[in-house]
Design a protein around this motif. Structure first.
Motif, PDB file in Angstrom:
ATOM      1  N   VAL A 165       0.837  -1.191   0.000  1.00 25.92           N
ATOM      2  CA  VAL A 165       0.000   0.000   0.000  1.00 25.92           C
ATOM      3  C   VAL A 165       0.877   1.248   0.000  1.00 25.92           C
ATOM      4  CG1 VAL A 165      -1.631   1.316   1.406  1.00 25.92           C
ATOM      5  CG2 VAL A 165      -1.906  -1.139   1.155  1.00 25.92           C
ATOM      6  N   ASP A 166       0.536   2.199  -0.847  1.00 24.36           N
ATOM      7  CA  ASP A 166       1.181   3.514  -0.819  1.00 24.36           C
ATOM      8  C   ASP A 166       0.235   4.441  -0.062  1.00 24.36           C
ATOM      9  OD1 ASP A 166       2.065   6.109  -1.242  1.00 24.36           O
ATOM     10  OD2 ASP A 166       2.693   5.712  -3.299  1.00 24.36           O
ATOM     11  N   PRO A 167       0.532   4.742   1.211  1.00 21.08           N
ATOM     12  CA  PRO A 167      -0.397   5.547   2.008  1.00 21.08           C
ATOM     13  C   PRO A 167      -0.607   6.950   1.426  1.00 21.08           C
ATOM     14  CG  PRO A 167       1.666   5.222   3.178  1.00 21.08           C
ATOM     15  CD  PRO A 167       1.722   4.356   1.967  1.00 21.08           C
ATOM     16  N   GLY A 168       0.373   7.478   0.701  1.00 25.37           N
ATOM     17  CA  GLY A 168       0.195   8.784   0.055  1.00 25.37           C
ATOM     18  C   GLY A 168      -0.895   8.731  -0.994  1.00 25.37           C
ATOM     19  N   LEU A 169      -0.946   7.635  -1.758  1.00 21.78           N
ATOM     20  CA  LEU A 169      -2.010   7.478  -2.755  1.00 21.78           C
ATOM     21  C   LEU A 169      -3.366   7.290  -2.084  1.00 21.78           C
ATOM     22  CD1 LEU A 169      -0.367   5.266  -5.524  1.00 21.78           C
ATOM     23  CD2 LEU A 169      -0.931   7.692  -5.614  1.00 21.78           C
ATOM     24  N   VAL A 170      -3.389   6.573  -0.970  1.00 20.42           N
ATOM     25  CA  VAL A 170      -4.647   6.395  -0.238  1.00 20.42           C
ATOM     26  C   VAL A 170      -5.171   7.759   0.213  1.00 20.42           C
ATOM     27  CG1 VAL A 170      -5.738   5.394   1.817  1.00 20.42           C
ATOM     28  CG2 VAL A 170      -4.076   4.051   0.495  1.00 20.42           C
ATOM     29  N   LEU A 171      -4.288   8.590   0.754  1.00 17.52           N
ATOM     30  CA  LEU A 171      -4.687   9.926   1.188  1.00 17.52           C
ATOM     31  C   LEU A 171      -5.169  10.758   0.008  1.00 17.52           C
ATOM     32  CD1 LEU A 171      -4.925  12.123   3.378  1.00 17.52           C
ATOM     33  CD2 LEU A 171      -2.505  12.637   2.980  1.00 17.52           C
ATOM     34  N   ALA A 172      -4.403  10.753  -1.076  1.00 19.21           N
ATOM     35  CA  ALA A 172      -4.718  11.601  -2.229  1.00 19.21           C
ATOM     36  C   ALA A 172      -5.917  11.115  -3.045  1.00 19.21           C
ATOM     37  CB  ALA A 172      -3.496  11.718  -3.136  1.00 19.21           C
ATOM     38  N   ARG A 173      -6.078   9.800  -3.176  1.00 18.35           N
ATOM     39  CA  ARG A 173      -7.121   9.272  -4.063  1.00 18.35           C
ATOM     40  C   ARG A 173      -8.401   8.843  -3.369  1.00 18.35           C
ATOM     41  NH1 ARG A 173      -3.482   5.722  -8.210  1.00 18.35           N
ATOM     42  NH2 ARG A 173      -2.386   7.479  -9.159  1.00 18.35           N
ATOM     43  N   ILE A 174      -8.310   8.583  -2.061  1.00 21.36           N
ATOM     44  CA  ILE A 174      -9.509   8.144  -1.336  1.00 21.36           C
ATOM     45  C   ILE A 174      -9.901   9.149  -0.265  1.00 21.36           C
ATOM     46  CG2 ILE A 174     -10.542   6.341   0.096  1.00 21.36           C
ATOM     47  CD1 ILE A 174      -8.580   4.363  -1.233  1.00 21.36           C
ATOM     48  N   CYS A 175      -8.997   9.395   0.691  1.00 28.25           N
ATOM     49  CA  CYS A 175      -9.364  10.188   1.867  1.00 28.25           C
ATOM     50  C   CYS A 175      -9.724  11.639   1.542  1.00 28.25           C
ATOM     51  CB  CYS A 175      -8.251  10.127   2.910  1.00 28.25           C
ATOM     52  SG  CYS A 175      -8.133   8.504   3.702  1.00 28.25           S
ATOM     53  N   LEU A 176      -8.871  12.337   0.811  1.00 29.91           N
ATOM     54  CA  LEU A 176      -9.178  13.745   0.520  1.00 29.91           C
ATOM     55  C   LEU A 176     -10.417  13.893  -0.357  1.00 29.91           C
ATOM     56  CD1 LEU A 176      -5.628  15.304   0.221  1.00 29.91           C
ATOM     57  CD2 LEU A 176      -7.328  15.679   2.019  1.00 29.91           C
ATOM     58  N   PRO A 177     -10.557  13.136  -1.470  1.00 28.42           N
ATOM     59  CA  PRO A 177     -11.794  13.279  -2.253  1.00 28.42           C
ATOM     60  C   PRO A 177     -13.053  12.938  -1.447  1.00 28.42           C
ATOM     61  CG  PRO A 177     -10.117  12.179  -3.553  1.00 28.42           C
ATOM     62  CD  PRO A 177      -9.593  12.278  -2.143  1.00 28.42           C
ATOM     63  N   TYR A 178     -12.969  11.928  -0.583  1.00 22.26           N
ATOM     64  CA  TYR A 178     -14.119  11.569   0.233  1.00 22.26           C
ATOM     65  C   TYR A 178     -14.460  12.694   1.201  1.00 22.26           C
ATOM     66  CZ  TYR A 178     -17.136   9.039   3.451  1.00 22.26           C
ATOM     67  OH  TYR A 178     -18.191   8.671   4.249  1.00 22.26           O
ATOM     68  N   ALA A 179     -13.461  13.228   1.894  1.00 23.11           N
ATOM     69  CA  ALA A 179     -13.713  14.311   2.855  1.00 23.11           C
ATOM     70  C   ALA A 179     -14.247  15.562   2.158  1.00 23.11           C
ATOM     71  CB  ALA A 179     -12.433  14.644   3.623  1.00 23.11           C
ATOM     72  N   SER A 204       2.781  12.681   9.462  1.00 25.09           N
ATOM     73  CA  SER A 204       2.901  14.120   9.235  1.00 25.09           C
ATOM     74  C   SER A 204       3.654  14.394   7.928  1.00 25.09           C
ATOM     75  CB  SER A 204       3.613  14.768  10.419  1.00 25.09           C
ATOM     76  OG  SER A 204       3.764  16.142  10.219  1.00 25.09           O
ATOM     77  N   ASN A 205       4.750  13.674   7.702  1.00 27.41           N
ATOM     78  CA  ASN A 205       5.500  13.823   6.456  1.00 27.41           C
ATOM     79  C   ASN A 205       4.656  13.420   5.252  1.00 27.41           C
ATOM     80  OD1 ASN A 205       7.773  14.729   7.807  1.00 27.41           O
ATOM     81  ND2 ASN A 205       8.717  12.696   7.896  1.00 27.41           N
ATOM     82  N   LEU A 206       3.860  12.387   5.414  1.00 28.16           N
ATOM     83  CA  LEU A 206       2.958  11.940   4.358  1.00 28.16           C
ATOM     84  C   LEU A 206       1.981  13.050   3.976  1.00 28.16           C
ATOM     85  CD1 LEU A 206       1.613   9.489   2.759  1.00 28.16           C
ATOM     86  CD2 LEU A 206       0.182   9.277   4.780  1.00 28.16           C
ATOM     87  N   ILE A 207       1.408  13.702   4.978  1.00 25.86           N
ATOM     88  CA  ILE A 207       0.465  14.796   4.724  1.00 25.86           C
ATOM     89  C   ILE A 207       1.175  15.938   4.013  1.00 25.86           C
ATOM     90  CG2 ILE A 207      -1.005  16.546   5.801  1.00 25.86           C
ATOM     91  CD1 ILE A 207      -1.467  14.407   8.059  1.00 25.86           C
ATOM     92  N   ASP A 208       2.330  16.325   4.502  1.00 27.50           N
ATOM     93  CA  ASP A 208       3.082  17.414   3.864  1.00 27.50           C
ATOM     94  C   ASP A 208       3.364  17.109   2.396  1.00 27.50           C
ATOM     95  OD1 ASP A 208       3.155  19.088   6.094  1.00 27.50           O
ATOM     96  OD2 ASP A 208       5.073  18.280   6.800  1.00 27.50           O
ATOM     97  N   ARG A 209       3.761  15.868   2.099  1.00 27.40           N
ATOM     98  CA  ARG A 209       4.030  15.502   0.703  1.00 27.40           C
ATOM     99  C   ARG A 209       2.754  15.524  -0.122  1.00 27.40           C
ATOM    100  NH1 ARG A 209       6.870  11.407   3.101  1.00 27.40           N
ATOM    101  NH2 ARG A 209       5.445   9.848   2.280  1.00 27.40           N
ATOM    102  N   ALA A 210       1.657  15.019   0.435  1.00 26.16           N
ATOM    103  CA  ALA A 210       0.394  14.964  -0.308  1.00 26.16           C
ATOM    104  C   ALA A 210      -0.145  16.364  -0.605  1.00 26.16           C
ATOM    105  CB  ALA A 210      -0.647  14.158   0.467  1.00 26.16           C
ATOM    106  N   LEU A 211       0.022  17.285   0.331  1.00 25.92           N
ATOM    107  CA  LEU A 211      -0.479  18.650   0.128  1.00 25.92           C
ATOM    108  C   LEU A 211       0.469  19.476  -0.727  1.00 25.92           C
ATOM    109  CD1 LEU A 211      -1.923  19.418   3.661  1.00 25.92           C
ATOM    110  CD2 LEU A 211      -3.081  18.458   1.662  1.00 25.92           C
ATOM    111  N   ASN A 212       1.730  19.047  -0.819  1.00 28.60           N
ATOM    112  CA  ASN A 212       2.705  19.632  -1.739  1.00 28.60           C
ATOM    113  C   ASN A 212       2.744  21.161  -1.689  1.00 28.60           C
ATOM    114  OD1 ASN A 212       4.713  19.476  -3.642  1.00 28.60           O
ATOM    115  ND2 ASN A 212       3.278  19.451  -5.370  1.00 28.60           N
ATOM    116  N   ASN A 213       2.846  21.715  -0.490  1.00 34.36           N
ATOM    117  CA  ASN A 213       2.929  23.169  -0.303  1.00 34.36           C
ATOM    118  C   ASN A 213       1.753  23.931  -0.906  1.00 34.36           C
ATOM    119  OD1 ASN A 213       5.392  23.048   1.105  1.00 34.36           O
ATOM    120  ND2 ASN A 213       6.491  22.872  -0.826  1.00 34.36           N
ATOM    121  N   ASP A 214       0.590  23.304  -0.965  1.00 32.24           N
ATOM    122  CA  ASP A 214      -0.614  23.958  -1.483  1.00 32.24           C
ATOM    123  C   ASP A 214      -0.990  25.104  -0.547  1.00 32.24           C
ATOM    124  OD1 ASP A 214      -3.261  24.668  -2.141  1.00 32.24           O
ATOM    125  OD2 ASP A 214      -3.742  22.641  -2.783  1.00 32.24           O
TER     126      ASP A 214
END
Length: 146
Positions: A2-16, A93-103
């Motif tokens: 599992v790539d947790p960054g992809l889970v955050l970006a493709r499932i968790c954020l769109p769902y939220a 925390s690092n995962l979130i920072d990477r997923a948000l990519n300084n947005d």
């Protein structure tokens, strides 16, 4: 794996953000090799939460929706949580920072909370990391809708 960054970006954020429905988020999780734990009761048409486990058993994802009390008001909340015994608060925390990519639409609050700058007072989008007593840290992406 599992790539947790992809889970955050493709499932968790769109769902939220309500860009993915409960059913679509479940389908996306299945596409990423998450399954309901063996022996789980069948989901009924009115289910408002589901927990799924990665094929290797290392990651858990929980999707929830329903009315909660936030401050003094009842709000509709959709939440996607991700946890693993392999992940600590720093790695999440690092995962979130990477997923948000300084947005610039996201601002970091305390060390474990990020908030999305929304144009409306009617909604809030949060990502946080909680450390329940005696359990692994949990990353949650939550949308609050008034």
């Amino acid at each position: 794996d599992v790539d947790p960054g992809l889970v955050l970006a493709r499932i968790c954020l769109p769902y939220a953000m309500r860009a993915a429905s409960f059913e679509k988020a479940i389908r996306l999780a299945r596409d990423m090799n998450f399954y309901r734990p063996h022996g789980s009761a069948p989901l009924d048409d009115w289910s408002s939460d589901v927990e799924m486990v990665s094929r290797d058993g290392a990651w858990r994802i929980k999707l929830e929706e329903g009315t909660i009390t936030e401050g003094e008001a009842d709000v509709y909340a959709v939440s996607c949580s991700l946890s693993s015994p392999r992940a600590n608060t720093r790695s999440l925390s690092n995962l979130i920072d990477r997923a948000l990519n300084n947005d610039s639409r996201w601002r970091r609050g305390d060390s474990a909370r990020w908030a999305h700058n929304r144009s409306s007072d009617e909604t809030a989008l949060l990502i946080d990391i909680k450390e329940p007593e005696g359990q692994h840290p949990v990353l949650s992406a939550t949308g609050l809708y008034r």
